[in-house]
Design an enzyme around this catalytic site. Sequence first.
Site, PDB file in Angstrom:
ATOM      1  N   THR A  98       0.430  -1.181  -0.488  1.00 50.19           N
ATOM      2  CA  THR A  98      -0.207  -0.026  -0.214  1.00 50.19           C
ATOM      3  C   THR A  98       0.957   0.944   0.017  1.00 50.19           C
ATOM      4  O   THR A  98       1.968   1.310   0.412  1.00 50.19           O
ATOM      5  CB  THR A  98      -0.923   0.010   1.233  1.00 50.19           C
ATOM      6  N   ASP A  99       0.179   2.141  -0.303  1.00 49.15           N
ATOM      7  CA  ASP A  99       1.276   3.655  -0.410  1.00 49.15           C
ATOM      8  C   ASP A  99       1.172   4.274   0.758  1.00 49.15           C
ATOM      9  O   ASP A  99       2.383   5.052   1.878  1.00 49.15           O
ATOM     10  CB  ASP A  99       0.190   4.492  -1.533  1.00 49.15           C
ATOM     11  N   GLU A 100       0.482   3.566   1.916  1.00 47.78           N
ATOM     12  CA  GLU A 100       0.258   3.775   3.648  1.00 47.78           C
ATOM     13  C   GLU A 100       1.135   3.601   3.884  1.00 47.78           C
ATOM     14  O   GLU A 100       2.476   4.681   5.096  1.00 47.78           O
ATOM     15  CB  GLU A 100      -0.389   2.886   4.155  1.00 47.78           C
ATOM     16  N   TYR A 103      -1.567  -0.459  11.202  1.00 44.14           N
ATOM     17  CA  TYR A 103      -1.255  -1.251   9.913  1.00 44.14           C
ATOM     18  C   TYR A 103      -0.387  -0.992   9.036  1.00 44.14           C
ATOM     19  O   TYR A 103      -0.139  -1.985   8.017  1.00 44.14           O
ATOM     20  CB  TYR A 103      -2.794  -0.698   8.934  1.00 44.14           C
ATOM     21  N   LYS A 117       2.222  -4.025   7.508  1.00 43.38           N
ATOM     22  CA  LYS A 117       2.473  -3.732   5.844  1.00 43.38           C
ATOM     23  C   LYS A 117       3.566  -3.397   5.295  1.00 43.38           C
ATOM     24  O   LYS A 117       4.167  -4.059   4.381  1.00 43.38           O
ATOM     25  CB  LYS A 117       1.710  -2.722   5.110  1.00 43.38           C
TER      26      LYS A 117
HETATM   27  P1  NAD Z   1      -9.947  -6.429   2.763  1.00 42.60           P
HETATM   28  O1  NAD Z   1      -9.844  -6.999   3.940  1.00 42.60           O
HETATM   29  O2  NAD Z   1     -11.404  -5.978   2.308  1.00 42.60           O
HETATM   30  O3  NAD Z   1      -9.841  -8.571   2.639  1.00 42.60           O
HETATM   31  C1  NAD Z   1      -9.117  -9.409   3.385  1.00 42.60           C
HETATM   32  C2  NAD Z   1      -9.227 -10.781   2.674  1.00 42.60           C
HETATM   33  O4  NAD Z   1      -7.657 -11.618   3.306  1.00 42.60           O
HETATM   34  C3  NAD Z   1     -10.719 -11.057   3.104  1.00 42.60           C
HETATM   35  O5  NAD Z   1     -11.339 -12.121   2.395  1.00 42.60           O
HETATM   36  C4  NAD Z   1     -10.177 -12.289   4.703  1.00 42.60           C
HETATM   37  O6  NAD Z   1     -10.664 -13.272   4.591  1.00 42.60           O
HETATM   38  C5  NAD Z   1      -8.069 -12.159   4.010  1.00 42.60           C
HETATM   39  N1  NAD Z   1      -8.042 -12.960   5.388  1.00 42.60           N
HETATM   40  C6  NAD Z   1      -7.402 -12.095   6.605  1.00 42.60           C
HETATM   41  N2  NAD Z   1      -6.574 -12.343   7.159  1.00 42.60           N
HETATM   42  C7  NAD Z   1      -6.142 -13.677   6.257  1.00 42.60           C
HETATM   43  C8  NAD Z   1      -5.495 -14.763   6.622  1.00 42.60           C
HETATM   44  N3  NAD Z   1      -4.914 -14.333   7.821  1.00 42.60           N
HETATM   45  N4  NAD Z   1      -4.969 -15.720   6.143  1.00 42.60           N
HETATM   46  C9  NAD Z   1      -5.881 -15.615   4.805  1.00 42.60           C
HETATM   47  N5  NAD Z   1      -6.925 -14.814   4.726  1.00 42.60           N
HETATM   48  C10 NAD Z   1      -6.614 -14.036   5.705  1.00 42.60           C
HETATM   49  O7  NAD Z   1      -8.978  -6.103   1.975  1.00 42.60           O
HETATM   50  P2  NAD Z   1      -8.502  -5.376   0.610  1.00 42.60           P
HETATM   51  O8  NAD Z   1      -8.870  -3.510   0.523  1.00 42.60           O
HETATM   52  O9  NAD Z   1      -9.292  -6.015  -0.607  1.00 42.60           O
HETATM   53  O10 NAD Z   1      -7.361  -5.340   0.604  1.00 42.60           O
HETATM   54  C11 NAD Z   1      -6.340  -5.980  -0.191  1.00 42.60           C
HETATM   55  C12 NAD Z   1      -5.379  -6.309   0.175  1.00 42.60           C
HETATM   56  O11 NAD Z   1      -5.011  -4.819  -1.032  1.00 42.60           O
HETATM   57  C13 NAD Z   1      -4.361  -5.745   1.325  1.00 42.60           C
HETATM   58  O12 NAD Z   1      -3.205  -6.689   1.714  1.00 42.60           O
HETATM   59  C14 NAD Z   1      -4.182  -4.039   1.872  1.00 42.60           C
HETATM   60  O13 NAD Z   1      -3.003  -3.614   2.789  1.00 42.60           O
HETATM   61  C15 NAD Z   1      -4.107  -3.883   0.079  1.00 42.60           C
HETATM   62  N6  NAD Z   1      -4.579  -2.919   0.049  1.00 42.60           N
HETATM   63  C16 NAD Z   1      -5.490  -2.235  -0.045  1.00 42.60           C
HETATM   64  C17 NAD Z   1      -5.641  -0.883  -0.579  1.00 42.60           C
HETATM   65  C18 NAD Z   1      -7.516  -0.346  -0.388  1.00 42.60           C
HETATM   66  O14 NAD Z   1      -7.677   0.679  -0.553  1.00 42.60           O
HETATM   67  N7  NAD Z   1      -8.502  -1.435   0.067  1.00 42.60           N
HETATM   68  C19 NAD Z   1      -5.319  -0.064  -0.987  1.00 42.60           C
HETATM   69  C20 NAD Z   1      -3.859  -0.269  -1.188  1.00 42.60           C
HETATM   70  C21 NAD Z   1      -3.639  -1.493  -1.179  1.00 42.60           C
HETATM   71  O1  DAU Z   2      -3.794   4.184   0.304  1.00 39.82           O
HETATM   72  C1  DAU Z   2      -4.360   3.083   0.823  1.00 39.82           C
HETATM   73  C2  DAU Z   2      -4.853   2.407   2.360  1.00 39.82           C
HETATM   74  O2  DAU Z   2      -6.247   3.215   2.068  1.00 39.82           O
HETATM   75  C3  DAU Z   2      -5.061   0.437   2.265  1.00 39.82           C
HETATM   76  O3  DAU Z   2      -3.651   0.596   2.322  1.00 39.82           O
HETATM   77  C4  DAU Z   2      -6.463   0.789   3.384  1.00 39.82           C
HETATM   78  O4  DAU Z   2      -6.470  -1.667   3.596  1.00 39.82           O
HETATM   79  C5  DAU Z   2      -7.468   1.040   3.322  1.00 39.82           C
HETATM   80  O5  DAU Z   2      -8.108   0.948   4.356  1.00 39.82           O
HETATM   81  C6  DAU Z   2      -7.923   2.960   2.698  1.00 39.82           C
HETATM   82  O6  DAU Z   2      -7.139   3.405   4.170  1.00 39.82           O
HETATM   83  P1  DAU Z   2      -7.789   4.702   4.441  1.00 39.82           P
HETATM   84  O7  DAU Z   2      -7.231   4.390   5.824  1.00 39.82           O
HETATM   85  O8  DAU Z   2      -6.747   6.093   4.053  1.00 39.82           O
HETATM   86  O9  DAU Z   2      -8.973   4.751   4.294  1.00 39.82           O
HETATM   87  P2  DAU Z   2     -10.552   4.946   5.245  1.00 39.82           P
HETATM   88  O10 DAU Z   2     -11.516   4.502   4.097  1.00 39.82           O
HETATM   89  O11 DAU Z   2     -10.435   4.272   6.604  1.00 39.82           O
HETATM   90  O12 DAU Z   2     -10.308   6.331   5.571  1.00 39.82           O
HETATM   91  C7  DAU Z   2     -10.333   7.107   4.079  1.00 39.82           C
HETATM   92  C8  DAU Z   2     -10.329   8.104   4.841  1.00 39.82           C
HETATM   93  O13 DAU Z   2     -10.993   9.028   4.529  1.00 39.82           O
HETATM   94  C9  DAU Z   2      -9.510   8.388   5.742  1.00 39.82           C
HETATM   95  O14 DAU Z   2      -8.526  10.024   5.751  1.00 39.82           O
HETATM   96  C10 DAU Z   2      -9.698   8.379   6.783  1.00 39.82           C
HETATM   97  C11 DAU Z   2     -11.263   9.191   6.676  1.00 39.82           C
HETATM   98  N1  DAU Z   2     -12.429   8.782   7.103  1.00 39.82           N
HETATM   99  C12 DAU Z   2     -13.223   7.643   7.408  1.00 39.82           C
HETATM  100  C13 DAU Z   2     -13.545   6.844   7.440  1.00 39.82           C
HETATM  101  C14 DAU Z   2     -13.580   5.381   7.585  1.00 39.82           C
HETATM  102  C15 DAU Z   2     -14.177   9.165   7.754  1.00 39.82           C
HETATM  103  O15 DAU Z   2     -13.237  10.686   8.156  1.00 39.82           O
HETATM  104  N2  DAU Z   2     -14.245   8.790   9.089  1.00 39.82           N
HETATM  105  C16 DAU Z   2     -14.830   7.298   8.449  1.00 39.82           C
HETATM  106  O16 DAU Z   2     -15.823   7.467   9.338  1.00 39.82           O
END
Ligand code: NAD
Ligand code: DAU
Length: 338
Positions: free
Chosen positions: A126-128, A151, A155
């Site tokens: 992730t970019d984070e 988190y 990562k």
């Molecule tokens: P999500 O939380 O929606 O899904 C995670 C999945 O992983 C679920 O199906 C869960 O059951 C499974 N899982 C969790 N722990 C596990 C384990 N120990 N063994 C096997 N399976 C397990 O997450 P997402 O948003 O789909 O993110 C997927 C990946 O992409 C993550 O690695 C996250 O860090 C990365 N990512 C997410 C975002 C975003 O914006 N959502 C952005 C950049 C990177």
């Molecule tokens: O940047 C990539 C990441 O984006 C991924 O690695 C993470 O898995 C994914 O969860 C996401 O992280 P963020 O923390 O950026 O996403 P989130 O949707 O939780 O929040 C987006 C922005 O909105 C953040 O600045 C926090 C704000 N927020 C979020 C929630 C849930 C609020 O203001 N109110 C809220 O209730």
Amino acid sequence: MKLLVTGGCGFIGTNFIRLMLDKHPDWSIVNLDKLTYAGNRLNLMDLEENEERYEFVHGDICDRSLVMDLLSGNYFDAVVNFAAESHVDRSINDPSPFVTTNIQGAQNLMECARQSKIGRFVHVSTDEVYGSLGKSGKFVETTPLAPNSPYSASKAGADLMARAYFETYDFPVLVTRCSNNYGPYQFPEKLIPLMFINAKSDKSLPVYGDGMNVRDWIYVDDHCVGVELTLTKGREGQAYNFGGDAEETNINVIKTLLSAVGKPESLITYVTDRPGHDKRYAMDFSLAERELGFAPSVDFKTGLEKTIKWYEANATWLEQVQSGEYRTFMDTWYEERT
Ligand code: NAD
Ligand code: DAU
């Protein structure tokens, strides 16, 4: 290509598996998922009918014997690791599962893949991991890692392990770092689907701090294509940035969403900020453009409209995924912020 995908029952994994099986008739995928609160086997249930191309395995990436059994059979060409604890707020509440799955689980997968001589391993990061930006500048792949939440620290830990596996063992690992995804199947703890369900039921929309934090939004299919390009064309040992070129403040995202669903801005409520809240993310993905031919194809306005339409058409899915555990976490977390 025969792929082991982990975490395929989550948001991005589900979209990735659907897109790859659709685009590549000669690919088959085994999906290993623990089915945490965020994983939903029903997302891909229709694919289970075609056993030759898709198989679901219920299990944990931390389970050495299970992962070794799967990988040692000389069946897979590559592994793509999406499995993770992914919600920043939950990591603030309890970092332990993040360390277990995101670091130990990722290392276990890499170790089993190394011993089984798997030819390619894509680790989805992730970019984070880069931390937070000021008003200007963008993250490049050489930006030092400076994570600010449990988190993102977990990562970053896995990213460093991937680097060490490449340097030490010549392990064929590649890392993707993407910005904020949105689209179908995103779990309603994340900003866009959470604001959608609250708005639809006329509940308040909790905005952390002043709402001026900036995220770079990418439509989920564009990220999935980035992972595909990394898998098929990337250089071993390299990390690649991906983004949507769509920087937005949180408050703008929320106002746009409210207008799209026809609800008033009076639903917006400013609440106590997230501790360690990163101010701004922005991605320089020119390396992926040059080396992989990557370019985001969906602009934020179009992507948000598509996403809202999907949630409107899938009210049952949205209801089903809001389990008792989900409700308990959400009630406690937001009660503490008002
Ligand atoms: P999500 O939380 O929606 O899904 C995670 C999945 O992983 C679920 O199906 C869960 O059951 C499974 N899982 C969790 N722990 C596990 C384990 N120990 N063994 C096997 N399976 C397990 O997450 P997402 O948003 O789909 O993110 C997927 C990946 O992409 C993550 O690695 C996250 O860090 C990365 N990512 C997410 C975002 C975003 O914006 N959502 C952005 C950049 C990177
Ligand atoms: O940047 C990539 C990441 O984006 C991924 O690695 C993470 O898995 C994914 O969860 C996401 O992280 P963020 O923390 O950026 O996403 P989130 O949707 O939780 O929040 C987006 C922005 O909105 C953040 O600045 C926090 C704000 N927020 C979020 C929630 C849930 C609020 O203001 N109110 C809220 O209730």
